[in-house]
Structures are given as structure tokens and as C-alpha cells.
Design a protein around this motif. Structure first.
Motif, PDB file in Angstrom:
ATOM      1  N   UNK A  62       0.848  -1.193   0.000  1.00 56.35           N
ATOM      2  CA  UNK A  62       0.000   0.000   0.000  1.00 56.35           C
ATOM      3  C   UNK A  62       0.884   1.243   0.000  1.00 56.35           C
ATOM      4  N   UNK A  63       0.569   2.174  -0.891  1.00 59.94           N
ATOM      5  CA  UNK A  63       1.301   3.430  -0.997  1.00 59.94           C
ATOM      6  C   UNK A  63       0.335   4.585  -0.760  1.00 59.94           C
ATOM      7  N   UNK A 139      -0.951  -7.906  -4.278  1.00 61.87           N
ATOM      8  CA  UNK A 139      -1.646  -6.808  -4.946  1.00 61.87           C
ATOM      9  C   UNK A 139      -1.103  -5.479  -4.428  1.00 61.87           C
ATOM     10  N   UNK A 140      -1.083  -4.491  -5.289  1.00 63.65           N
ATOM     11  CA  UNK A 140      -0.632  -3.148  -4.914  1.00 63.65           C
ATOM     12  C   UNK A 140      -1.800  -2.176  -4.947  1.00 63.65           C
ATOM     13  N   UNK A 141      -1.925  -1.411  -3.869  1.00 62.10           N
ATOM     14  CA  UNK A 141      -2.949  -0.371  -3.753  1.00 62.10           C
ATOM     15  C   UNK A 141      -2.253   0.968  -3.541  1.00 62.10           C
ATOM     16  N   UNK A 142      -2.806   2.014  -4.119  1.00 58.97           N
ATOM     17  CA  UNK A 142      -2.228   3.347  -3.945  1.00 58.97           C
ATOM     18  C   UNK A 142      -3.351   4.366  -3.841  1.00 58.97           C
ATOM     19  N   UNK A 143      -3.220   5.303  -2.904  1.00 59.16           N
ATOM     20  CA  UNK A 143      -4.191   6.379  -2.731  1.00 59.16           C
ATOM     21  C   UNK A 143      -3.555   7.701  -3.137  1.00 59.16           C
ATOM     22  N   UNK A 144      -4.202   8.401  -4.048  1.00 58.12           N
ATOM     23  CA  UNK A 144      -3.786   9.756  -4.418  1.00 58.12           C
ATOM     24  C   UNK A 144      -4.900  10.730  -4.051  1.00 58.12           C
ATOM     25  N   UNK A 145      -4.550  11.999  -3.984  1.00 60.85           N
ATOM     26  CA  UNK A 145      -5.557  13.039  -3.886  1.00 60.85           C
ATOM     27  C   UNK A 145      -6.031  13.431  -5.274  1.00 60.85           C
ATOM     28  N   UNK A 146      -7.173  14.109  -5.342  1.00 64.95           N
ATOM     29  CA  UNK A 146      -7.659  14.529  -6.665  1.00 64.95           C
ATOM     30  C   UNK A 146      -6.841  15.701  -7.199  1.00 64.95           C
ATOM     31  N   UNK A 147      -6.433  16.621  -6.328  1.00 66.23           N
ATOM     32  CA  UNK A 147      -5.544  17.691  -6.774  1.00 66.23           C
ATOM     33  C   UNK A 147      -4.224  17.145  -7.267  1.00 66.23           C
ATOM     34  N   UNK A 148      -3.770  16.085  -6.627  1.00 62.72           N
ATOM     35  CA  UNK A 148      -2.521  15.438  -7.022  1.00 62.72           C
ATOM     36  C   UNK A 148      -2.586  14.893  -8.442  1.00 62.72           C
ATOM     37  N   UNK A 149      -3.785  14.580  -8.913  1.00 62.83           N
ATOM     38  CA  UNK A 149      -3.925  14.029 -10.258  1.00 62.83           C
ATOM     39  C   UNK A 149      -3.624  15.071 -11.341  1.00 62.83           C
ATOM     40  N   UNK A 150      -3.372  16.300 -10.948  1.00 60.30           N
ATOM     41  CA  UNK A 150      -2.933  17.315 -11.903  1.00 60.30           C
ATOM     42  C   UNK A 150      -1.477  17.112 -12.313  1.00 60.30           C
ATOM     43  N   UNK A 151      -0.750  16.269 -11.588  1.00 63.50           N
ATOM     44  CA  UNK A 151       0.656  16.011 -11.892  1.00 63.50           C
ATOM     45  C   UNK A 151       0.778  15.111 -13.126  1.00 63.50           C
ATOM     46  N   UNK A 152       1.597  15.530 -14.075  1.00 70.84           N
ATOM     47  CA  UNK A 152       1.767  14.768 -15.304  1.00 70.84           C
ATOM     48  C   UNK A 152       2.370  13.391 -15.091  1.00 70.84           C
ATOM     49  N   UNK A 170      -4.501  -1.408  -7.912  1.00 73.79           N
ATOM     50  CA  UNK A 170      -5.720  -0.629  -7.662  1.00 73.79           C
ATOM     51  C   UNK A 170      -5.339   0.778  -7.231  1.00 73.79           C
ATOM     52  N   UNK A 171      -5.800   1.755  -7.981  1.00 79.72           N
ATOM     53  CA  UNK A 171      -5.629   3.166  -7.649  1.00 79.72           C
ATOM     54  C   UNK A 171      -6.911   3.677  -7.020  1.00 79.72           C
ATOM     55  N   UNK A 172      -6.799   4.319  -5.861  1.00 80.45           N
ATOM     56  CA  UNK A 172      -7.949   4.959  -5.222  1.00 80.45           C
ATOM     57  C   UNK A 172      -7.705   6.462  -5.224  1.00 80.45           C
TER      58      UNK A 172
END
Length: 271
Positions: A62-63, A139-152, A170-172
Motif C-alpha cells: 500500500x502506498x 496486490x498493490x494499492x495506492x491512494x492519491x488526492x484529486x488535486x494530485x492528479x494534476x501532476x503529469x 488498484x488506484x484509489x
């Protein structure tokens, strides 16, 4: 663990997180409250991990890419038994291993250092690819923020994951609609996220990310031959009325009166 048990633990984690931020005089309380239910479901239902063997080669990974919400990760790890619960009291204190961003060299259960946004998902893609190369079933899971998704860098990783057919990833996305200083809609609005991920070849599930009965099945879902993204619609400051959906609570610290009120509201939820 059943839904009602997970909900109870999530409320306990929110209360402990609020106390830790108040006592430390720093933190990122808004995003911590929005992601609490997801972390609870992961660590107490979904992840194959053990505090007794935090480096087991067969463990799930998990990341927490949105590493600024480290405090709630520490509280969750403590509640799960990876670190002593009393150690949470040292959050941000001199010489504490519980820093403002998670450190895999110091804290058991942390898989990689995160903090600079846009790094966690690329690392998670590498983890998932490694498992494929080894023929491993973790399995690998990772949580990002929605603002973080602005990163290329995230979109490069998304392309790679689809190309490699990483159905063990799995990306959350913690889609709480706010980032530091502004609403997502007022900066670089990526919403709606689902069609963009689908256009890159991912399977996508949209859920209420603060409802445990929606979180668990979404995290347990597997998309054959494709990586899976869970767009989790959450509320910044979830569970505390005066924090919810208020941009200033990205890293604002409650005063004594606000702390008392927040703890009371979270206690009422537990009844």
C-alpha cells in the motif's frame, strides 16, 4: 471484519487523528478525515499484511501517495499493531520517526517515502510490474488526492499500467474536491475523472468514499487484464461539521474550543 466494525474503527481513528493534530499543532486534518474510511477498509479488511511480518515478501503493498496526510496513516498503523499506539503522541516531535511525511526506513508498514505529489502512483506501478515479473500474487494499492492528479507523472504511470496490463494494481483517488488553497474546480479541474481513466484503458468504479458498504466491494474488485481505479467521492473534513468542505481546513489546526466540539461530534457518531 464486517461493515459496522469497520465503521466503528474509522470513528476511533478520526478521534485519535484529531487529537494528534491538535496536540502537535500541525497536520492536514481535512484530507485525513476524507481518507480515513478508505484506510480503515484497507488495513482491517482488504490488505494481506501482518504487523508481525511487515516485510513478508508475499504481503500486499500500500502506498499513500498523498503523503501529507501521514498522521492518519500513523494512527491506522498503530491501531493495526504496526507501531505502539502511544507512539502517536510523538507525532512531529523532535527525533520522532512519525514525521510530517511517511518514511519507509523508519516506520514499519510504510512501503515507500511519499510527500512530493505525483510520486506514489509511479512507484506503485513499478511494484505491480515487479509482482508480474516474479509471478507473485500480491496486490498493490495506492491512494492519491484529486488535486494530485494534476501532476503529469501520474498520467505517464496510468499509461504504463494499462500498457502492462497491471490487473494487480488498484488506484484509489480521494476525490474530496479541494486542494491546498482552493477548490479543484478553481485550479485545474480534472472532473469528471472516470471517463479520463477509462480512455487510458483502465476499469473504473465510482463510489461514495465515506460509505464503508461501498468502499469494501470496490477495493476487493478485480478487473481481469486491466488496472482498476476507484474514484472515491469523499468530503474534506468528513465527520466534523465546521471542517467539512472548507478549503481552509487543508492544514488548519483546531483551537481548544474547535477541538472540543470536533471530539464531541465524533463521539456522537459513535453512539
Amino acid at each position: 471484519m464486517q461493515t459496522n466494525d469497520l465503521e466503528r474503527i474509522a470513528r476511533q481513528i478520526r478521534r485519535r487523528d484529531l487529537r494528534a493534530v491538535f496536540e502537535a499543532g500541525a497536520g492536514h486534518i481535512g484530507g485525513e478525515m476524507s481518507v480515513t474510511d478508505i484506510l480503515t477498509a484497507l488495513y482491517f479488511r482488504v490488505l494481506r499484511v501482518s504487523p508481525d511480518a511487515p516485510k513478508d515478501p508475499n504481503r500486499d503493498r500500500f502506498v499513500l501517495s498523498k503523503g501529507h496526510t501521514a498522521c492518519v496513516l500513523y494512527v491506522t498503523l498503530a491501531r493495526r499493531g504496526f507501531i505502539p499506539e502511544e507512539e502517536v503522541e510523538t507525532f512531529l516531535k523532535p527525533h520522532s520517526r512519525l514525521n510530517g511525511h511517511p518514511n519507509c526506513n523508519k516506520v514499519p508498514g510504510v512501503e515507500t517515502n511519499t510527500g512530493p505529489l505525483g510520486h506514489g502512483l509511479p512507484v506503485a506501478v513499478g511494484m505491480a510490474k515487479s509482482a508480474k515479473l516474479q509471478g507473485a500474487d500480491w496486490h498493490t494499492y495506492v491512494v492519491t488526492g484529486d488535486g494530485e492528479m494534476q501532476e503529469g507523472s501520474n498520467w505517464e504511470a496510468i499509461m504504463a499500467a494499462a500498457q502492462f496490463g497491471l490487473d494487480n494494481l488498484t488506484l484509489i483517488i480521494d476525490h474530496n474536491r479541494f486542494q491546498q488553497g482552493a477548490a479543484l474546480a478553481d485550479t485545474n479541474d480534472l472532473a469528471p475523472l472516470r471517463p479520463k481513466l477509462e480512455a487510458f484503458g483502465w476499469a473504473v468504479t465510482e463510489i461514495d468514499g465515506n460509505r464503508m458498504d461501498e468502499i469494501v466491494p470496490a477495493l476487493e474488485h478485480r478487473a481481469e487484464g486491466r488496472p482498476h481505479c476507484v474514484v472515491a467521492h469523499t468530503n474534506k473534513g468528513q465527520g466534523i461539521s465546521f471542517m467539512q468542505d472548507r478549503v481552509e481546513w487543508h492544514h488548519k489546526v483546531p483551537n481548544a474550543e474547535q477541538y472540543k466540539l470536533g471530539m464531541a461530534e465524533l463521539a456522537e457518531e459513535m453512539e
